[in-house]
Design a protein around this motif. Structure first.
Motif, PDB file in Angstrom:
ATOM      1  N   GLY A 271       0.782  -1.227   0.000  1.00 37.08           N
ATOM      2  CA  GLY A 271       0.000   0.000   0.000  1.00 37.08           C
ATOM      3  C   GLY A 271       0.814   1.279   0.000  1.00 37.08           C
ATOM      4  N   GLU A 272       2.116   1.157  -0.215  1.00 37.92           N
ATOM      5  CA  GLU A 272       2.973   2.346  -0.212  1.00 37.92           C
ATOM      6  C   GLU A 272       2.762   3.174  -1.484  1.00 37.92           C
ATOM      7  N   THR A 273       2.765   4.481  -1.338  1.00 42.14           N
ATOM      8  CA  THR A 273       2.782   5.374  -2.494  1.00 42.14           C
ATOM      9  C   THR A 273       4.233   5.575  -2.894  1.00 42.14           C
ATOM     10  N   LEU A 274       4.591   5.094  -4.058  1.00 44.79           N
ATOM     11  CA  LEU A 274       5.997   5.091  -4.458  1.00 44.79           C
ATOM     12  C   LEU A 274       6.422   6.453  -4.998  1.00 44.79           C
ATOM     13  N   PRO A 275       7.690   6.809  -4.818  1.00 47.67           N
ATOM     14  CA  PRO A 275       8.181   8.098  -5.323  1.00 47.67           C
ATOM     15  C   PRO A 275       8.310   8.088  -6.841  1.00 47.67           C
ATOM     16  N   THR A 276       8.144   9.240  -7.447  1.00 49.60           N
ATOM     17  CA  THR A 276       8.328   9.387  -8.896  1.00 49.60           C
ATOM     18  C   THR A 276       9.136  10.642  -9.183  1.00 49.60           C
ATOM     19  N   LEU A 277       9.625  10.725 -10.401  1.00 50.15           N
ATOM     20  CA  LEU A 277      10.332  11.918 -10.876  1.00 50.15           C
ATOM     21  C   LEU A 277       9.519  12.578 -11.977  1.00 50.15           C
ATOM     22  N   PRO A 278       9.508  13.912 -12.048  1.00 48.09           N
ATOM     23  CA  PRO A 278       8.872  14.556 -13.197  1.00 48.09           C
ATOM     24  C   PRO A 278       9.540  14.093 -14.490  1.00 48.09           C
ATOM     25  N   PRO A 279       8.775  14.007 -15.572  1.00 44.09           N
ATOM     26  CA  PRO A 279       9.346  13.532 -16.844  1.00 44.09           C
ATOM     27  C   PRO A 279      10.570  14.310 -17.292  1.00 44.09           C
ATOM     28  N   TRP A 280      10.632  15.611 -16.992  1.00 49.09           N
ATOM     29  CA  TRP A 280      11.797  16.378 -17.428  1.00 49.09           C
ATOM     30  C   TRP A 280      13.058  15.978 -16.665  1.00 49.09           C
ATOM     31  N   HIS A 281      12.918  15.546 -15.409  1.00 49.09           N
ATOM     32  CA  HIS A 281      14.081  15.056 -14.671  1.00 49.09           C
ATOM     33  C   HIS A 281      14.500  13.676 -15.183  1.00 49.09           C
ATOM     34  N   VAL A 282      13.525  12.825 -15.498  1.00 52.32           N
ATOM     35  CA  VAL A 282      13.840  11.508 -16.047  1.00 52.32           C
ATOM     36  C   VAL A 282      14.613  11.662 -17.355  1.00 52.32           C
ATOM     37  N   GLN A 283      14.156  12.564 -18.196  1.00 53.59           N
ATOM     38  CA  GLN A 283      14.817  12.802 -19.482  1.00 53.59           C
ATOM     39  C   GLN A 283      16.235  13.316 -19.293  1.00 53.59           C
ATOM     40  N   GLU A 284      16.423  14.225 -18.350  1.00 53.71           N
ATOM     41  CA  GLU A 284      17.751  14.767 -18.090  1.00 53.71           C
ATOM     42  C   GLU A 284      18.686  13.689 -17.534  1.00 53.71           C
ATOM     43  N   ASN A 285      18.154  12.851 -16.635  1.00 53.70           N
ATOM     44  CA  ASN A 285      18.972  11.773 -16.082  1.00 53.70           C
ATOM     45  C   ASN A 285      19.417  10.795 -17.149  1.00 53.70           C
ATOM     46  N   LYS A 286      18.526  10.498 -18.092  1.00 55.03           N
ATOM     47  CA  LYS A 286      18.907   9.607 -19.192  1.00 55.03           C
ATOM     48  C   LYS A 286      20.064  10.219 -19.969  1.00 55.03           C
ATOM     49  N   TRP A 287      19.965  11.498 -20.288  1.00 56.01           N
ATOM     50  CA  TRP A 287      21.025  12.143 -21.059  1.00 56.01           C
ATOM     51  C   TRP A 287      22.332  12.164 -20.269  1.00 56.01           C
ATOM     52  N   ARG A 288      22.257  12.500 -18.993  1.00 58.34           N
ATOM     53  CA  ARG A 288      23.488  12.563 -18.188  1.00 58.34           C
ATOM     54  C   ARG A 288      24.171  11.202 -18.103  1.00 58.34           C
ATOM     55  N   ALA A 289      23.382  10.141 -17.921  1.00 57.84           N
ATOM     56  CA  ALA A 289      23.977   8.803 -17.853  1.00 57.84           C
ATOM     57  C   ALA A 289      24.568   8.397 -19.200  1.00 57.84           C
TER      58      ALA A 289
END
Length: 381
Positions: free
Chosen positions: A279-297
């Protein structure tokens, strides 16, 4: 999005968090170290190889320089990797008399995409007809990991939170620094190339399964894709198998690193599944942060500074990875893959594949044949 007539997408739920892996392997000439378009001859020599559950274990891919090795359905990382390596041995015995070696990386360091031959199927012909130059350039290899999930309503809570670990998976597996004889400056040039296809790249973060069904209805009605297999997201639901399919990783060059990354993905999804169940509400990232993280990696690999939460806090990738592995250790023990998971911590110590490839090139005064030689040897490690 979407209205009446939403296309239902049935979920063939998996009662256990089973594992299946697809490992794309490139064929290279023993002498020139260039790619060899000999997949058809390899398939003929291998024959109809199937797992205990009937799954074809050697399948065709878009390019005729590629053999995809597919595992059966298993419960543990050790079982799935043993399965893949048994098939690998069969493929190697078939390829050897043809003057062909096997290797795996996200890209080949010097091969030219224009010299590669395409596999002719209705699906691939349609892909190339639609995507043209970008589709023809997809001289890339990856690893796809399937983990069973019991219910469709769990899928997007798990998938959305899994995106927080996207950069870790990409950086650990990054193995495509070179393209057509040039060092691109990226750890994973493959990740940047693949997202150019119109249905590829990061997934949308839907809140529930019905939103995804509405999306599928819209996409099929407008002809974006005709079947879910035409949706080439980096992480996607695979309803037919009842799995979440993680397609983030570059081609993984060795058994040891494959074991580590499959273990990490297995533990991540099982951990998130259990937290959803609780029943935990899991953490998420805004799509713009996900996109930036992909590019940085993709750009910086293990040296990336990644965004860790919706409050825009940042952290060095390797520091965050260390804490992530510690947190997943109890899950790994329960899944019987604690040894394999611990191998993920070794990758930054010895260098990820993109770093090792650059070292091999430097030691050979820029001769990229030496990079292929090193990758061929690594496949047995």
């Amino acid at each position: 999005m979407g209205g009446a007539g939403i296309r239902r997408v049935p979920w063939n739920g998996s009662p256990r968090p089973t594992l299946g892996v697809e490992w794309e392997i490139a064929l290279v000439d023993k002498q020139t170290r260039n790619l060899s378009n000999t997949a058809a001859a390899v398939f003929d020599a291998v024959g109809d190889l199937r797992a205990h559950d009937g799954t074809p274990q050697v399948t065709k891919e878009l390019l005729r320089n590629t053999v995809e090795i597919v595992s059966g359905v298993h419960d543990t990382v050790g079982e799935v990797v043993d399965d893949l390596h048994a098939t690998m041995d069969t493929v190697r015995r078939a390829a050897d008399p043809l003057g062909v070696d096997l290797f795996c990386a996200g890209t080949h360091p010097f091969a030219q995409w224009s010299a590669q031959l395409l596999t002719r199927t209705v699906h691939y012909d349609e892909l190339i007809d639609r995507t043209q130059w970008w589709g023809r350039q997809m001289l890339i290899w990856g690893v796809h990991v399937h983990v069973g999930v019991s219910h469709p309503e769990k899928v997007f809570p798990i998938l959305n939170t899994l995106l927080l670990s996207y950069p870790h998976l990409l950086a650990l597996s990054a193995s495509s620094p070179m393209w057509a004889g040039v060092d691109t400056g990226y750890a994973s040039n493959r990740a940047m190339m693949f997202q150019q296809l119109p249905t590829a790249g990061l997934p949308f973060q839907f809140e529930n399964w019905s939103q995804f069904e509405a999306f599928v209805r819209d996409e099929t009605k407008t002809g974006v894709f005709e079947q879910l297999g035409g949706m080439h997201w980096d992480i996607r639901p695979a309803p037919k198998w009842g799995t979440i399919e993680v397609r983030v990783c570059d081609g993984i060059p060795s058994r040891t690193e494959l074991s580590a990354l499959v273990a990490l993905i297995h533990c991540l999804i099982v951990d998130l599944d259990r937290r959803v169940e609780a029943g935990e509400t899991l953490p998420t990232l805004p799509p713009w942060h996900v996109q930036e993280n992909k590019w940085r990696a993709a750009r910086y690999g293990l040296d990336a500074i990644i965004i860790t939460d919706a409050d825009s806090n940042e952290r060095l990738m390797t520091d965050d990875l260390s804490d992530l592995l510690d947190r997943l250790e109890p899950v790994a023990k329960q899944l019987g893959c604690e040894n394999e998971l611990s191998m993920a911590a070794d990758i930054p110590q010895r260098g990820a594949s993109y770093q090792r490839q650059r070292r091999a090139a430097a030691a050979a005064q820029g001769d990229l044949i030496a990079v292929v030689d090193a990758l061929v040897k690594e496949l047995d490690k």
